[in-house]
Design a protein around this motif. Structure first.
Motif, PDB file in Angstrom:
ATOM      1  N   LEU A  40       0.398  -1.328   0.024  1.00 24.68           N
ATOM      2  CA  LEU A  40       0.501  -0.346  -0.184  1.00 24.68           C
ATOM      3  C   LEU A  40       0.682   1.321  -0.252  1.00 24.68           C
ATOM      4  O   LEU A  40       0.236   2.040  -0.564  1.00 24.68           O
ATOM      5  N   VAL A  41       1.628   1.202   0.594  1.00 28.12           N
ATOM      6  CA  VAL A  41       2.464   2.433   0.732  1.00 28.12           C
ATOM      7  C   VAL A  41       3.388   2.757  -0.078  1.00 28.12           C
ATOM      8  O   VAL A  41       3.398   3.879  -0.554  1.00 28.12           O
ATOM      9  N   PHE A  42       3.984   1.796  -0.806  1.00 26.19           N
ATOM     10  CA  PHE A  42       4.880   1.746  -1.282  1.00 26.19           C
ATOM     11  C   PHE A  42       4.268   2.623  -2.796  1.00 26.19           C
ATOM     12  O   PHE A  42       4.705   2.826  -4.079  1.00 26.19           O
ATOM     13  N   GLY A  43       2.904   1.915  -3.410  1.00 26.81           N
ATOM     14  CA  GLY A  43       2.230   1.941  -4.146  1.00 26.81           C
ATOM     15  C   GLY A  43       1.715   3.675  -4.174  1.00 26.81           C
ATOM     16  O   GLY A  43       2.175   4.432  -4.811  1.00 26.81           O
ATOM     17  N   TRP A  44       1.508   4.002  -2.655  1.00 23.06           N
ATOM     18  CA  TRP A  44       0.902   5.548  -3.012  1.00 23.06           C
ATOM     19  C   TRP A  44       1.884   6.453  -3.410  1.00 23.06           C
ATOM     20  O   TRP A  44       2.122   7.485  -3.320  1.00 23.06           O
ATOM     21  N   LEU A  45       3.003   5.510  -2.567  1.00 24.71           N
ATOM     22  CA  LEU A  45       4.333   6.844  -2.775  1.00 24.71           C
ATOM     23  C   LEU A  45       5.045   6.680  -4.176  1.00 24.71           C
ATOM     24  O   LEU A  45       5.552   7.076  -5.097  1.00 24.71           O
ATOM     25  N   GLY A  46       4.427   5.788  -5.117  1.00 24.14           N
ATOM     26  CA  GLY A  46       4.521   5.598  -6.086  1.00 24.14           C
ATOM     27  C   GLY A  46       5.151   4.754  -6.884  1.00 24.14           C
ATOM     28  O   GLY A  46       6.154   5.180  -7.925  1.00 24.14           O
ATOM     29  N   PHE A  47       5.924   4.094  -5.670  1.00 23.88           N
ATOM     30  CA  PHE A  47       7.033   3.055  -6.963  1.00 23.88           C
ATOM     31  C   PHE A  47       6.889   2.599  -7.435  1.00 23.88           C
ATOM     32  O   PHE A  47       6.192   1.826  -7.670  1.00 23.88           O
ATOM     33  N   SER A  48       7.874   1.736  -8.972  1.00 23.81           N
ATOM     34  CA  SER A  48       7.312   1.038  -9.875  1.00 23.81           C
ATOM     35  C   SER A  48       9.214   0.376  -9.670  1.00 23.81           C
ATOM     36  O   SER A  48       9.950   0.845  -9.108  1.00 23.81           O
ATOM     37  N   GLN A  50      11.454   0.890 -11.451  1.00 26.69           N
ATOM     38  CA  GLN A  50      12.460   2.344 -11.963  1.00 26.69           C
ATOM     39  C   GLN A  50      12.851   2.637 -10.940  1.00 26.69           C
ATOM     40  O   GLN A  50      13.618   3.717 -10.896  1.00 26.69           O
ATOM     41  N   THR A  51      11.939   2.899  -9.901  1.00 25.27           N
ATOM     42  CA  THR A  51      12.384   3.412  -8.432  1.00 25.27           C
ATOM     43  C   THR A  51      13.865   2.769  -8.164  1.00 25.27           C
ATOM     44  O   THR A  51      14.242   1.306  -8.107  1.00 25.27           O
ATOM     45  N   PRO A  52      15.034   3.615  -7.729  1.00 28.61           N
ATOM     46  CA  PRO A  52      16.655   3.012  -7.312  1.00 28.61           C
ATOM     47  C   PRO A  52      16.165   2.586  -6.651  1.00 28.61           C
ATOM     48  O   PRO A  52      15.738   2.510  -5.546  1.00 28.61           O
ATOM     49  N   LEU A  53      16.816   1.245  -6.253  1.00 22.55           N
ATOM     50  CA  LEU A  53      17.470   0.146  -4.971  1.00 22.55           C
ATOM     51  C   LEU A  53      17.111   0.773  -3.889  1.00 22.55           C
ATOM     52  O   LEU A  53      16.872   0.394  -2.123  1.00 22.55           O
ATOM     53  N   VAL A  54      18.473   1.760  -3.521  1.00 20.49           N
ATOM     54  CA  VAL A  54      18.103   2.455  -2.200  1.00 20.49           C
ATOM     55  C   VAL A  54      17.768   3.340  -1.507  1.00 20.49           C
ATOM     56  O   VAL A  54      17.018   3.113  -1.178  1.00 20.49           O
ATOM     57  N   VAL A  55      16.693   3.954  -2.840  1.00 20.07           N
ATOM     58  CA  VAL A  55      15.545   4.485  -2.448  1.00 20.07           C
ATOM     59  C   VAL A  55      14.646   3.895  -1.621  1.00 20.07           C
ATOM     60  O   VAL A  55      13.594   4.002  -0.445  1.00 20.07           O
ATOM     61  N   GLU A  56      13.974   2.697  -2.237  1.00 17.43           N
ATOM     62  CA  GLU A  56      14.051   0.947  -2.023  1.00 17.43           C
ATOM     63  C   GLU A  56      13.533   1.278  -1.037  1.00 17.43           C
ATOM     64  O   GLU A  56      13.204   0.632   0.727  1.00 17.43           O
ATOM     65  N   ILE A  57      15.288   0.871  -0.344  1.00 15.65           N
ATOM     66  CA  ILE A  57      15.432   0.277   0.931  1.00 15.65           C
ATOM     67  C   ILE A  57      15.596   1.027   1.965  1.00 15.65           C
ATOM     68  O   ILE A  57      15.368   0.576   3.199  1.00 15.65           O
ATOM     69  N   LEU A  58      15.606   2.076   1.730  1.00 11.89           N
ATOM     70  CA  LEU A  58      15.225   3.591   2.619  1.00 11.89           C
ATOM     71  C   LEU A  58      14.056   3.487   3.615  1.00 11.89           C
ATOM     72  O   LEU A  58      13.626   3.817   4.370  1.00 11.89           O
TER      73      LEU A  58
END
Length: 105
Positions: A40-48, A50-58
Motif C-alpha cells: 500500500l505505502v509503496f504504491g501510494w509513494l509511486g514506487f515502480s 524504475q525506483t532506485p534500490l537505495v530508495v526502496e531500502i530506505l
C-alpha cells in the motif's frame, strides 16, 4: 515431539503446543500484514520497477520495519500473548541496537 518444537518451547518458555502454534501464528500474520502495508505505502509513494534500490531500502527501513514492530505488538495483544511479544521485541531491538552502538564495559 520434534526436537525443533521442543527447543522453541523451551527457548520461548511456552508450555503447550497450542501456545507455540499461537505464537507462530502471530509471527505469520504480522509478516503478511507488514507486506500488505508495504504494498500500500509503496504504491501510494509511486514506487515502480524504475525506483532506485537505495530508495526502496530506505523506504523499507522507514516504513516496513517500524510497521512490523507495531503490528507484532498489536497482534500479540489481541491474541493474548503481549508479554511474550513485548519481551521478544525488547530482546530483538537490543540486538539491533548493539550492531550500531558500542556499549562501554
Amino acid at each position: 515431539m520434534g526436537e525443533l518444537i521442543d527447543k522453541l518451547m523451551e527457548r520461548w518458555g511456552v508450555e503447550t503446543i497450542g501456545g507455540l502454534l499461537l505464537i507462530l501464528f502471530i509471527f505469520s500474520i504480522t509478516g503478511m500484514t507488514a507486506l500488505y502495508v508495504r504494498k500500500l505505502v509503496f504504491g501510494w509513494l509511486g514506487f515502480s520497477s524504475q525506483t532506485p534500490l537505495v530508495v526502496e531500502i530506505l523506504a523499507w527501513v522507514l516504513v516496513v520495519f517500524p510497521s512490523y514492530q507495531i503490528l507484532f505488538l498489536f497482534f500479540g495483544f489481541i491474541l493474548g500473548q503481549f508479554e511474550f511479544v513485548w519481551n521478544f521485541e525488547k530482546k530483538s531491538l537490543h540486538r539491533i541496537k548493539s550492531l550500531f552502538v558500542r556499549e562501554n564495559r
